[in-house]
Design an enzyme around this catalytic site. Structure first.
Site, PDB file in Angstrom:
ATOM      1  N   ASP A  33       0.703  -1.325  -0.024  1.00  0.00           N
ATOM      2  CA  ASP A  33      -0.004   0.027  -0.033  1.00  0.00           C
ATOM      3  C   ASP A  33       0.761   1.064   0.003  1.00  0.00           C
ATOM      4  O   ASP A  33       1.855   1.064   0.570  1.00  0.00           O
ATOM      5  CB  ASP A  33      -1.004  -0.150   1.237  1.00  0.00           C
ATOM      6  CG  ASP A  33      -2.153   1.114   0.959  1.00  0.00           C
ATOM      7  OD1 ASP A  33      -3.280   0.421   1.029  1.00  0.00           O
ATOM      8  OD2 ASP A  33      -1.830   2.330   1.152  1.00  0.00           O
ATOM      9  N   ILE A  34       0.476   2.238  -0.789  1.00  0.00           N
ATOM     10  CA  ILE A  34       1.279   3.283  -0.837  1.00  0.00           C
ATOM     11  C   ILE A  34       1.124   4.427   0.397  1.00  0.00           C
ATOM     12  O   ILE A  34       2.081   5.127   0.691  1.00  0.00           O
ATOM     13  CB  ILE A  34       0.691   4.277  -2.030  1.00  0.00           C
ATOM     14  CG1 ILE A  34       1.882   5.175  -2.738  1.00  0.00           C
ATOM     15  CG2 ILE A  34      -0.688   5.174  -1.843  1.00  0.00           C
ATOM     16  CD1 ILE A  34       1.591   5.757  -3.845  1.00  0.00           C
ATOM     17  N   ASN A  91     -12.948  -3.337   1.833  1.00  0.00           N
ATOM     18  CA  ASN A  91     -13.903  -2.533   2.037  1.00  0.00           C
ATOM     19  C   ASN A  91     -14.711  -2.930   0.726  1.00  0.00           C
ATOM     20  O   ASN A  91     -14.401  -2.856  -0.412  1.00  0.00           O
ATOM     21  CB  ASN A  91     -13.502  -1.199   2.090  1.00  0.00           C
ATOM     22  CG  ASN A  91     -12.593  -0.785   3.364  1.00  0.00           C
ATOM     23  OD1 ASN A  91     -13.047  -1.138   4.592  1.00  0.00           O
ATOM     24  ND2 ASN A  91     -11.449  -0.328   2.976  1.00  0.00           N
ATOM     25  N   GLU A  99     -12.407   3.146  -1.662  1.00  0.00           N
ATOM     26  CA  GLU A  99     -11.825   4.232  -2.487  1.00  0.00           C
ATOM     27  C   GLU A  99     -11.486   3.717  -3.884  1.00  0.00           C
ATOM     28  O   GLU A  99     -11.512   4.425  -4.744  1.00  0.00           O
ATOM     29  CB  GLU A  99     -10.696   4.764  -1.681  1.00  0.00           C
ATOM     30  CG  GLU A  99     -10.849   5.508  -0.561  1.00  0.00           C
ATOM     31  CD  GLU A  99      -9.525   6.146   0.138  1.00  0.00           C
ATOM     32  OE1 GLU A  99      -8.410   5.646  -0.477  1.00  0.00           O
ATOM     33  OE2 GLU A  99      -9.829   6.624   1.252  1.00  0.00           O
ATOM     34  N   VAL A 100     -11.125   2.647  -4.019  1.00  0.00           N
ATOM     35  CA  VAL A 100     -10.660   2.050  -5.524  1.00  0.00           C
ATOM     36  C   VAL A 100     -11.618   0.944  -5.988  1.00  0.00           C
ATOM     37  O   VAL A 100     -11.761  -0.255  -4.995  1.00  0.00           O
ATOM     38  CB  VAL A 100      -9.191   1.646  -5.141  1.00  0.00           C
ATOM     39  CG1 VAL A 100      -8.706   1.190  -6.435  1.00  0.00           C
ATOM     40  CG2 VAL A 100      -8.338   2.634  -4.714  1.00  0.00           C
ATOM     41  N   HIS A 104      -9.915  -5.269  -3.704  1.00  0.00           N
ATOM     42  CA  HIS A 104      -8.620  -5.427  -3.096  1.00  0.00           C
ATOM     43  C   HIS A 104      -8.756  -5.958  -1.543  1.00  0.00           C
ATOM     44  O   HIS A 104      -9.965  -5.400  -0.669  1.00  0.00           O
ATOM     45  CB  HIS A 104      -7.694  -4.361  -3.004  1.00  0.00           C
ATOM     46  CG  HIS A 104      -8.297  -3.148  -2.582  1.00  0.00           C
ATOM     47  ND1 HIS A 104      -9.520  -2.330  -3.366  1.00  0.00           N
ATOM     48  CD2 HIS A 104      -8.322  -2.300  -1.516  1.00  0.00           C
ATOM     49  CE1 HIS A 104      -9.737  -1.395  -2.687  1.00  0.00           C
ATOM     50  NE2 HIS A 104      -9.257  -1.382  -1.757  1.00  0.00           N
ATOM     51  N   HIS A 106      -6.821  -5.717   1.984  1.00  0.00           N
ATOM     52  CA  HIS A 106      -5.754  -5.170   2.941  1.00  0.00           C
ATOM     53  C   HIS A 106      -5.147  -6.411   3.728  1.00  0.00           C
ATOM     54  O   HIS A 106      -6.023  -7.121   4.578  1.00  0.00           O
ATOM     55  CB  HIS A 106      -6.314  -3.994   3.569  1.00  0.00           C
ATOM     56  CG  HIS A 106      -6.897  -2.903   2.879  1.00  0.00           C
ATOM     57  ND1 HIS A 106      -6.282  -1.705   2.802  1.00  0.00           N
ATOM     58  CD2 HIS A 106      -7.815  -2.802   2.305  1.00  0.00           C
ATOM     59  CE1 HIS A 106      -6.866  -0.915   2.211  1.00  0.00           C
ATOM     60  NE2 HIS A 106      -8.039  -1.259   1.959  1.00  0.00           N
TER      61      HIS A 106
HETATM   62  P1  AMP Z   1     -10.077   1.203   0.130  1.00  0.00           P
HETATM   63  O1  AMP Z   1     -10.266   2.447   0.919  1.00  0.00           O
HETATM   64  O2  AMP Z   1     -10.351  -0.036   0.838  1.00  0.00           O
HETATM   65  O3  AMP Z   1     -10.433   1.194  -1.406  1.00  0.00           O
HETATM   66  O4  AMP Z   1      -8.405   1.322   0.112  1.00  0.00           O
HETATM   67  C1  AMP Z   1      -7.747   1.865  -0.931  1.00  0.00           C
HETATM   68  C2  AMP Z   1      -6.105   1.602  -0.731  1.00  0.00           C
HETATM   69  O5  AMP Z   1      -5.532   1.754  -1.900  1.00  0.00           O
HETATM   70  C3  AMP Z   1      -5.533   2.833   0.321  1.00  0.00           C
HETATM   71  O6  AMP Z   1      -5.069   2.126   1.498  1.00  0.00           O
HETATM   72  C4  AMP Z   1      -4.638   3.552  -0.621  1.00  0.00           C
HETATM   73  O7  AMP Z   1      -3.594   3.811   0.243  1.00  0.00           O
HETATM   74  C5  AMP Z   1      -4.222   2.432  -1.505  1.00  0.00           C
HETATM   75  N1  AMP Z   1      -3.702   3.143  -2.943  1.00  0.00           N
HETATM   76  C6  AMP Z   1      -4.058   3.975  -3.681  1.00  0.00           C
HETATM   77  N2  AMP Z   1      -3.273   4.282  -4.548  1.00  0.00           N
HETATM   78  C7  AMP Z   1      -2.274   3.402  -4.644  1.00  0.00           C
HETATM   79  C8  AMP Z   1      -1.115   2.949  -5.219  1.00  0.00           C
HETATM   80  N3  AMP Z   1      -1.026   3.805  -6.454  1.00  0.00           N
HETATM   81  N4  AMP Z   1      -0.124   2.130  -4.884  1.00  0.00           N
HETATM   82  C9  AMP Z   1      -0.599   1.387  -3.883  1.00  0.00           C
HETATM   83  N5  AMP Z   1      -1.607   1.596  -2.936  1.00  0.00           N
HETATM   84  C10 AMP Z   1      -2.582   2.481  -3.354  1.00  0.00           C
END
Ligand code: AMP
Length: 120
Positions: A33-34, A91, A99-100, A104, A106
């Site tokens: 994770d970034i 999530n 968010e994405v 995924h 975690h």
């Molecule tokens: P979520 O809120 O469960 O969708 O988590 C999205 C996660 O993606 C967050 O923990 C971010 O820090 C992570 N994230 C977003 N962009 C990147 C990226 N380019 N590389 C790695 N992790 C990312």
């Protein structure tokens, strides 16, 4: 919800933006994770176009599902977290703050994580 091919993890899968890769097989990619929330914070994603766990659990093949579950466990073992423990979470949608919009999990560990949720 239809899959958005412009989401950031789709771009990582296409090699359009880099990632700090931890694991890869035919069906799965995992990367750090970034913005890590713990000493170990890995995101494990299927290579298929699935918006969330809800979408994946309904549509993915048995092979994709087995590969995904096995990969998550293997990554935990390879990181040396089996004996001390770790947490996996995913999530799903608005109430969970996803968010994405690409599935995924975690995988978080390397310290005492405390209780899963604060009181409502
Ligand atoms: P979520 O809120 O469960 O969708 O988590 C999205 C996660 O993606 C967050 O923990 C971010 O820090 C992570 N994230 C977003 N962009 C990147 C990226 N380019 N590389 C790695 N992790 C990312």
């Amino acid at each position: 919800m239809s899959y958005d091919p412009n989401n950031i993890f789709a771009k990582i899968l296409r090699g359009e933006i880099p990632c700090d890769k931890v694991y890869e097989d035919d069906h799965v990619l995992a990367f750090n994770d970034i913005e890590p929330q713990a000493p170990n914070h890995v995101l494990v994603i299927p290579k298929g176009a699935y918006c969330s766990f809800d979408d994946f659990s309904a549509k993915a093949s048995a092979e994709e599902i087995a590969s995904y579950i096995r990969a998550i466990g293997k990554i935990g073992r390879d990181l040396g977290l089996s004996s001390c423990g770790y947490r996996i979470l995913s999530n799903i949608g608005q109430d969970a703050n996803q968010e994405v919009p690409h599935l995924h999990v975690h995988l978080v560990g390397g310290k005492r994580l405390g209780r899963m949720l604060s009181s409502a």
